[in-house]
Scaffold this active site. Sequence first.
Site, PDB file in Angstrom:
ATOM      1  N   ARG A 212     -10.093   6.737   3.834  1.00  0.00           N
ATOM      2  CA  ARG A 212      -9.525   5.524   3.223  1.00  0.00           C
ATOM      3  C   ARG A 212      -9.232   5.755   1.738  1.00  0.00           C
ATOM      4  O   ARG A 212      -8.182   5.344   1.235  1.00  0.00           O
ATOM      5  CB  ARG A 212     -10.497   4.342   3.376  1.00  0.00           C
ATOM      6  CG  ARG A 212     -10.568   3.838   4.797  1.00  0.00           C
ATOM      7  CD  ARG A 212     -11.686   2.846   4.967  1.00  0.00           C
ATOM      8  NE  ARG A 212     -11.459   1.611   4.247  1.00  0.00           N
ATOM      9  CZ  ARG A 212     -12.431   0.786   3.864  1.00  0.00           C
ATOM     10  NH1 ARG A 212     -13.688   1.091   4.088  1.00  0.00           N
ATOM     11  NH2 ARG A 212     -12.135  -0.325   3.244  1.00  0.00           N
TER      12      ARG A 212
ATOM     13  N   ARG B 288     -21.392  -3.181   1.365  1.00  0.00           N
ATOM     14  CA  ARG B 288     -20.652  -4.410   1.676  1.00  0.00           C
ATOM     15  C   ARG B 288     -21.029  -4.995   3.034  1.00  0.00           C
ATOM     16  O   ARG B 288     -21.161  -4.281   4.012  1.00  0.00           O
ATOM     17  CB  ARG B 288     -19.148  -4.111   1.671  1.00  0.00           C
ATOM     18  CG  ARG B 288     -18.313  -5.321   2.124  1.00  0.00           C
ATOM     19  CD  ARG B 288     -16.915  -5.245   1.675  1.00  0.00           C
ATOM     20  NE  ARG B 288     -16.188  -4.091   2.183  1.00  0.00           N
ATOM     21  CZ  ARG B 288     -14.937  -3.785   1.796  1.00  0.00           C
ATOM     22  NH1 ARG B 288     -14.319  -4.534   0.906  1.00  0.00           N
ATOM     23  NH2 ARG B 288     -14.335  -2.719   2.294  1.00  0.00           N
TER      24      ARG B 288
ATOM     25  N   ARG C 185     -18.423  -3.774   8.120  1.00  0.00           N
ATOM     26  CA  ARG C 185     -17.121  -3.442   8.717  1.00  0.00           C
ATOM     27  C   ARG C 185     -17.186  -2.039   9.300  1.00  0.00           C
ATOM     28  O   ARG C 185     -17.757  -1.148   8.672  1.00  0.00           O
ATOM     29  CB  ARG C 185     -16.028  -3.481   7.634  1.00  0.00           C
ATOM     30  CG  ARG C 185     -15.514  -4.866   7.345  1.00  0.00           C
ATOM     31  CD  ARG C 185     -14.628  -4.905   6.127  1.00  0.00           C
ATOM     32  NE  ARG C 185     -13.643  -3.826   6.039  1.00  0.00           N
ATOM     33  CZ  ARG C 185     -12.679  -3.779   5.129  1.00  0.00           C
ATOM     34  NH1 ARG C 185     -12.570  -4.743   4.232  1.00  0.00           N
ATOM     35  NH2 ARG C 185     -11.832  -2.783   5.096  1.00  0.00           N
TER      36      ARG C 185
ATOM     37  N   ARG D 214       0.827  -1.205   0.000  1.00  0.00           N
ATOM     38  CA  ARG D 214       0.000   0.000   0.000  1.00  0.00           C
ATOM     39  C   ARG D 214       0.862   1.255   0.000  1.00  0.00           C
ATOM     40  O   ARG D 214       0.327   2.367  -0.101  1.00  0.00           O
ATOM     41  CB  ARG D 214      -0.890   0.011   1.235  1.00  0.00           C
ATOM     42  CG  ARG D 214      -2.309  -0.487   0.973  1.00  0.00           C
ATOM     43  CD  ARG D 214      -3.043  -0.458   2.293  1.00  0.00           C
ATOM     44  NE  ARG D 214      -4.448  -0.298   2.235  1.00  0.00           N
ATOM     45  CZ  ARG D 214      -5.316  -1.303   2.376  1.00  0.00           C
ATOM     46  NH1 ARG D 214      -4.898  -2.537   2.461  1.00  0.00           N
ATOM     47  NH2 ARG D 214      -6.602  -1.057   2.402  1.00  0.00           N
TER      48      ARG D 214
END
Length: 232
Positions: free
Chosen positions: A187, A143, A176, A104
């Site tokens: 993010r 999600r 989440r 990342r």
Amino acid sequence: MAEAGQSKKRPLEKLDRAVIFIGPPGAGKGTQAKEITRLYGAPHLSTGDMFREHVEKGTPLGRQAKPIMENGGLVPDPIVMGMIGERISRPDCAHGFVLDGIPRTEAQAKWLGELLKQGGFGRPAVIHFVVDPGLLLKRLTGRRMCQVGGEIYNVYERPPKVPNRCDHDGGELVQRPDDREEVIGPRLQAYAEQTAPLVEYYRSQGVLADVDAAAEVADVTRRVTEILRKAR
Ligand code: AMP
């Protein structure tokens, strides 16, 4: 489901390489990594899943990572490297693995390159998940993850057969904590600033292939397997 059928008649060829999935949060890397690792029988190394497990168990590493994850930031490189380096050294990784969520940062990419070279894996195959930013928000807010086996669903695009229950093991599906709208911005920013430059880093090495990640799950899986076959 088409993908469940595919996994039953698994070709069982070995992956024999390190495969890196790169793309923004919500692009479908985790879903595809599960499909690909089922097909090839190779381990799926998700740094996010590993951190979530540490957080759940309340380990020292988990206690360090938790506030960072909840704010949408990146866990410091040395912690990530220590954790994944140990994982890759285990025998089940000897015939290849899929990396989901790492590297990342540029430092992680360079470190990983050395590790793969020393481990005899050579150059990785890098799959870049390309997806319109507008779709990401829908993917992330929709999600849901199985609390038992980690299977991934989406209330809009890939709902379970029974609401809130995993098709595979009946586990409860949960959101989440970092998929809440207020954490999604940081993010995506961390991705744009620190991870997106790695696309050109790998492209310039000639090891990267783009995949249209807005397509249906089974179509993306087909495209990824095609790339992996050609890259042999
Ligand atoms: P993911 O499941 O890949 O979206 O990861 C969830 C969170 O875990 C990220 O938002 C980061 O806080 C942390 N994380 C996962 N992988 C890494 C990594 N390679 N480097 C730094 N932080 C990471």
